[in-house]
Design a protein around this motif. Structure first.
Motif, PDB file in Angstrom:
ATOM      1  N   THR A  79     -10.223  -2.270 -10.675  1.00 43.62           N
ATOM      2  CA  THR A  79      -9.382  -1.854 -11.799  1.00 43.62           C
ATOM      3  C   THR A  79      -8.775  -0.466 -11.553  1.00 43.62           C
ATOM      4  N   ASP A  80      -9.129   0.145 -10.407  1.00 47.91           N
ATOM      5  CA  ASP A  80      -8.625   1.478 -10.080  1.00 47.91           C
ATOM      6  C   ASP A  80      -7.592   1.330  -8.954  1.00 47.91           C
ATOM      7  N   PHE A  81      -6.302   1.295  -9.321  1.00 43.54           N
ATOM      8  CA  PHE A  81      -5.267   0.981  -8.337  1.00 43.54           C
ATOM      9  C   PHE A  81      -5.148   2.058  -7.256  1.00 43.54           C
ATOM     10  N   GLY A  82      -5.452   3.318  -7.621  1.00 38.87           N
ATOM     11  CA  GLY A  82      -5.447   4.396  -6.620  1.00 38.87           C
ATOM     12  C   GLY A  82      -6.508   4.119  -5.564  1.00 38.87           C
ATOM     13  N   ALA A  83      -7.663   3.649  -6.036  1.00 38.67           N
ATOM     14  CA  ALA A  83      -8.770   3.358  -5.112  1.00 38.67           C
ATOM     15  C   ALA A  83      -8.417   2.176  -4.205  1.00 38.67           C
ATOM     16  N   ALA A  85      -5.432   1.457  -3.032  1.00 40.48           N
ATOM     17  CA  ALA A  85      -4.550   1.972  -1.964  1.00 40.48           C
ATOM     18  C   ALA A  85      -5.365   2.739  -0.927  1.00 40.48           C
ATOM     19  N   ALA A  86      -6.328   3.549  -1.412  1.00 45.98           N
ATOM     20  CA  ALA A  86      -7.153   4.328  -0.476  1.00 45.98           C
ATOM     21  C   ALA A  86      -8.008   3.400   0.386  1.00 45.98           C
ATOM     22  N   ALA A  87      -8.548   2.333  -0.256  1.00 45.55           N
ATOM     23  CA  ALA A  87      -9.386   1.383   0.491  1.00 45.55           C
ATOM     24  C   ALA A  87      -8.554   0.678   1.561  1.00 45.55           C
ATOM     25  N   ALA A  88      -7.331   0.284   1.171  1.00 46.91           N
ATOM     26  CA  ALA A  88      -6.457  -0.411   2.123  1.00 46.91           C
ATOM     27  C   ALA A  88      -6.165   0.487   3.319  1.00 46.91           C
ATOM     28  N   SER A  89      -5.924   1.776   3.020  1.00 45.23           N
ATOM     29  CA  SER A  89      -5.635   2.721   4.090  1.00 45.23           C
ATOM     30  C   SER A  89      -6.797   2.789   5.075  1.00 45.23           C
ATOM     31  N   LYS A  90      -8.011   2.869   4.498  1.00 48.73           N
ATOM     32  CA  LYS A  90      -9.204   2.966   5.340  1.00 48.73           C
ATOM     33  C   LYS A  90      -9.355   1.707   6.216  1.00 48.73           C
ATOM     34  N   ILE A  91      -9.161   0.562   5.580  1.00 50.63           N
ATOM     35  CA  ILE A  91      -9.336  -0.706   6.304  1.00 50.63           C
ATOM     36  C   ILE A  91      -8.298  -0.830   7.423  1.00 50.63           C
ATOM     37  N   LEU A  92      -7.055  -0.468   7.097  1.00 44.74           N
ATOM     38  CA  LEU A  92      -5.998  -0.635   8.098  1.00 44.74           C
ATOM     39  C   LEU A  92      -6.113   0.391   9.214  1.00 44.74           C
ATOM     40  N   GLN A  93      -6.616   1.594   8.870  1.00 46.87           N
ATOM     41  CA  GLN A  93      -6.819   2.578   9.934  1.00 46.87           C
ATOM     42  C   GLN A  93      -7.894   2.092  10.901  1.00 46.87           C
ATOM     43  N   CYS A  94      -8.921   1.421  10.361  1.00 47.66           N
ATOM     44  CA  CYS A  94     -10.007   0.923  11.217  1.00 47.66           C
ATOM     45  C   CYS A  94      -9.606  -0.302  12.007  1.00 47.66           C
ATOM     46  N   PHE A  95      -8.857  -1.214  11.367  1.00 46.68           N
ATOM     47  CA  PHE A  95      -8.678  -2.538  11.982  1.00 46.68           C
ATOM     48  C   PHE A  95      -7.229  -2.880  12.319  1.00 46.68           C
ATOM     49  N   GLY A  96      -6.280  -2.051  11.869  1.00 48.71           N
ATOM     50  CA  GLY A  96      -4.879  -2.319  12.209  1.00 48.71           C
ATOM     51  C   GLY A  96      -4.221  -3.335  11.295  1.00 48.71           C
ATOM     52  N   HIS A  97      -4.870  -4.453  11.082  1.00 48.35           N
ATOM     53  CA  HIS A  97      -4.319  -5.440  10.153  1.00 48.35           C
ATOM     54  C   HIS A  97      -5.438  -6.345   9.645  1.00 48.35           C
ATOM     55  N   VAL A  98      -5.072  -7.136   8.647  1.00 45.79           N
ATOM     56  CA  VAL A  98      -6.017  -8.093   8.061  1.00 45.79           C
ATOM     57  C   VAL A  98      -5.430  -9.490   8.226  1.00 45.79           C
ATOM     58  N   ASP A  99      -6.236 -10.412   8.684  1.00 46.81           N
ATOM     59  CA  ASP A  99      -5.758 -11.794   8.846  1.00 46.81           C
ATOM     60  C   ASP A  99      -5.912 -12.603   7.568  1.00 46.81           C
ATOM     61  N   VAL A 100      -7.066 -12.441   6.901  1.00 51.02           N
ATOM     62  CA  VAL A 100      -7.349 -13.225   5.701  1.00 51.02           C
ATOM     63  C   VAL A 100      -7.849 -12.301   4.601  1.00 51.02           C
ATOM     64  N   LEU A 101      -7.211 -12.365   3.456  1.00 55.44           N
ATOM     65  CA  LEU A 101      -7.674 -11.596   2.281  1.00 55.44           C
ATOM     66  C   LEU A 101      -8.257 -12.591   1.288  1.00 55.44           C
ATOM     67  N   ILE A 102      -9.510 -12.408   0.935  1.00 52.83           N
ATOM     68  CA  ILE A 102     -10.130 -13.309  -0.053  1.00 52.83           C
ATOM     69  C   ILE A 102     -10.336 -12.545  -1.351  1.00 52.83           C
ATOM     70  N   ASN A 103      -9.553 -12.881  -2.347  1.00 52.80           N
ATOM     71  CA  ASN A 103      -9.679 -12.253  -3.669  1.00 52.80           C
ATOM     72  C   ASN A 103     -10.727 -13.033  -4.447  1.00 52.80           C
ATOM     73  N   ASN A 104     -11.942 -12.524  -4.420  1.00 55.89           N
ATOM     74  CA  ASN A 104     -13.053 -13.289  -4.993  1.00 55.89           C
ATOM     75  C   ASN A 104     -13.668 -12.606  -6.213  1.00 55.89           C
ATOM     76  N   ALA A 105     -13.641 -11.277  -6.261  1.00 52.61           N
ATOM     77  CA  ALA A 105     -14.289 -10.552  -7.370  1.00 52.61           C
ATOM     78  C   ALA A 105     -13.717 -11.014  -8.707  1.00 52.61           C
ATOM     79  N   GLY A 106     -14.555 -11.039  -9.696  1.00 51.28           N
ATOM     80  CA  GLY A 106     -14.059 -11.430 -11.018  1.00 51.28           C
ATOM     81  C   GLY A 106     -15.096 -11.184 -12.087  1.00 51.28           C
ATOM     82  N   ILE A 107     -14.625 -11.226 -13.315  1.00 45.87           N
ATOM     83  CA  ILE A 107     -15.522 -11.027 -14.447  1.00 45.87           C
ATOM     84  C   ILE A 107     -15.162 -12.046 -15.519  1.00 45.87           C
ATOM     85  N   SER A 108     -16.194 -12.570 -16.211  1.00 48.00           N
ATOM     86  CA  SER A 108     -15.895 -13.510 -17.276  1.00 48.00           C
ATOM     87  C   SER A 108     -16.082 -12.843 -18.641  1.00 48.00           C
ATOM     88  N   TYR A 109     -15.977 -13.646 -19.666  1.00 47.72           N
ATOM     89  CA  TYR A 109     -15.916 -13.115 -21.021  1.00 47.72           C
ATOM     90  C   TYR A 109     -16.359 -14.183 -21.999  1.00 47.72           C
TER      91      TYR A 109
END
Ligand SMILES: NC(=O)C1=CN([C@@H]2O[C@H](COP(=O)(O)OP(=O)(O)OC[C@H]3O[C@@H](n4cnc5c(N)ncnc54)[C@H](OP(=O)(O)O)[C@@H]3O)[C@@H](O)[C@H]2O)C=CC1
Ligand SMILES: CCCCCCCCCCCCCCCC(=O)OCC(=O)COP(=O)(O)O
Length: 300
Positions: A79-83, A85-109
């Motif tokens: 829920t923290d959009f700044g975070a 972007a920072a996470a993406a930067s870290k991941i891409l600096q380490c790995f260059g690119h991502v092949d598969v993104l799995i959007n799995n996190a979620g919350i119910s109600y």
């Protein structure tokens, strides 16, 4: 192949020289099946310690038939959009690119619409819809990267390669009473990723939406109630749901087979989806009756 899971990003090895990259998490079982399949994982979630414990569990197993890779952890709140972007930067600096993104996190109600604060609607929507959308845009479309050097970001469009997975729900297809915020967020997820699939086909980027029925996880325990407190109950439907290990294997198979849209549910929820389309009046009557009965049993 590099995978990020959400939270999470990931990838499965296709060729020997590609067997060197990341994905991210949740379900932990999803992390396990992709890890065991030789993917280079970036595990993402809010709790760094629990993600590191997960790495200890994963790497403890000696029984792998394929070469495995120590996962990488990036902790952030969806829920923290700044975070993001920072996470993406870290991941891409380490790995260059991502092949598969799995959007799995979620919350119910759980709650009635009249009792539910708009903050709860917003939190569920931010976690289940805007978070995955933001994460997808960063990796797939290279936008909102918060001042990252674009040279570091060979995005999926430029590479003409990538796979975006959204873990939705049967409730992305039908709305059941007392799940308004959750069902709305999952309907929005289905719609967004269906549009994305159409727009990305020309770039050879794959989009898979997976809609499971009940799974035996902590989803109901972690669900928000009308006032934003934690529901904290293991519902019978959740406890009697499918094994997360089986569902994780189905997710891996869907990725391997490049499936576009997958429903992972028993007969009744699948029939309910058809009923909603073919006989909406009947479906609405059944849902209204269900709402009355549930309300009555809560009040008694
Ligand atoms: N269980 C079920 O019956 C079904 C589940 N699904 C879907 O499966 C997905 C996984 O849920 P499930 O494993 O069942 O439920 P859990 O509650 O067990 O797990 C939810 C996961 O989402 C993460 N998460 C929640 N909020 C955030 C946030 N703001 N930022 C980052 N991570 C967050 C949690 O991480 P943390 O450790 O940080 O809390 C946790 O890893 C969800 O999208 C859910 O809607 C779909 C259909 C049925
Ligand atoms: C032709 C005959 C058709 C009969 C259809 C009758 C309608 C029956 C309604 C069935 C409703 C199924 C609801 C399934 C919900 C589900 O699987 O949700 C998965 C989740 O995401 C669970 O989240 P929750 O937080 O709700 O536990």
């Amino acid at each position: 192949m590099r995978l990020v899971g959400s939270a999470g990003v990931t990838s499965l090895p296709r060729r020997k020289d590609e067997a060197d990259q990341p994905w991210s998490r949740r379900l932990p079982e999803c992390a396990k099946v992709f890890y065991d399949a030789g993917a280079k994982l970036v595990l993402c979630g809010r709790n760094k310690e629990s993600l590191e414990e997960l790495i200890t569990e994963l790497t403890a197993s000696q029984a792998n038939k394929v070469q495995t890779h120590r996962p990488y952890v990036v902790a952030f709140d969806l829920t923290d959009f700044g975070a993001i972007a920072a996470a993406a930067s870290k991941i891409l600096q380490c790995f260059g690119h991502v092949d598969v993104l799995i959007n799995n996190a979620g919350i119910s109600y759980r709650g009635t619409i009249v009792d539910t604060t708009i903050d709860v609607d917003k939190t569920v929507m931010e976690t289940n819809y805007f978070g995955p959308v933001a994460l997808t845009k960063v990796f797939c479309l290279q936008v909102e990267t918060g001042g990252l050097n674009p040279a570091l970001l060979p995005d999926m469009i430029t590479r003409r390669q990538g796979h975006i997975v959204a873990i939705s729900s049967i409730q992305g297809r039908i709305s059941i009473p007392f799940r308004s915020a959750y069902a709305a967020s999952k309907h929005a997820t289905q719609a967004f990723f269906d549009c994305l699939r159409a727009e990305m086909e020309q770039y050879e980027i794959l989009v898979t939406v997976i809609s499971p029925g009940y799974i035996h996880t902590n989803l109901s325990l972690n669900a928000l109630t009308a006032n934003g407190s934690r529901y904290g109950v293991m519902d019978t439907t959740t406890a009697q749901g499918r094994s997360p290990v089986e569902v994780a294997q189905d997710v891996l198979n869907a990725v391997r087979r490049k499936k576009k849209d997958v429903i992972l549910a028993d007969l009744l929820p699948s029939l309910a989806i058809y009923l909603r389309t073919l006989a909406p009046g009947l479906f609405f009557r059944l849902m209204a009756s269900r709402a009355r009965k549930e309300q009555k049993s809560k009040n008694s």
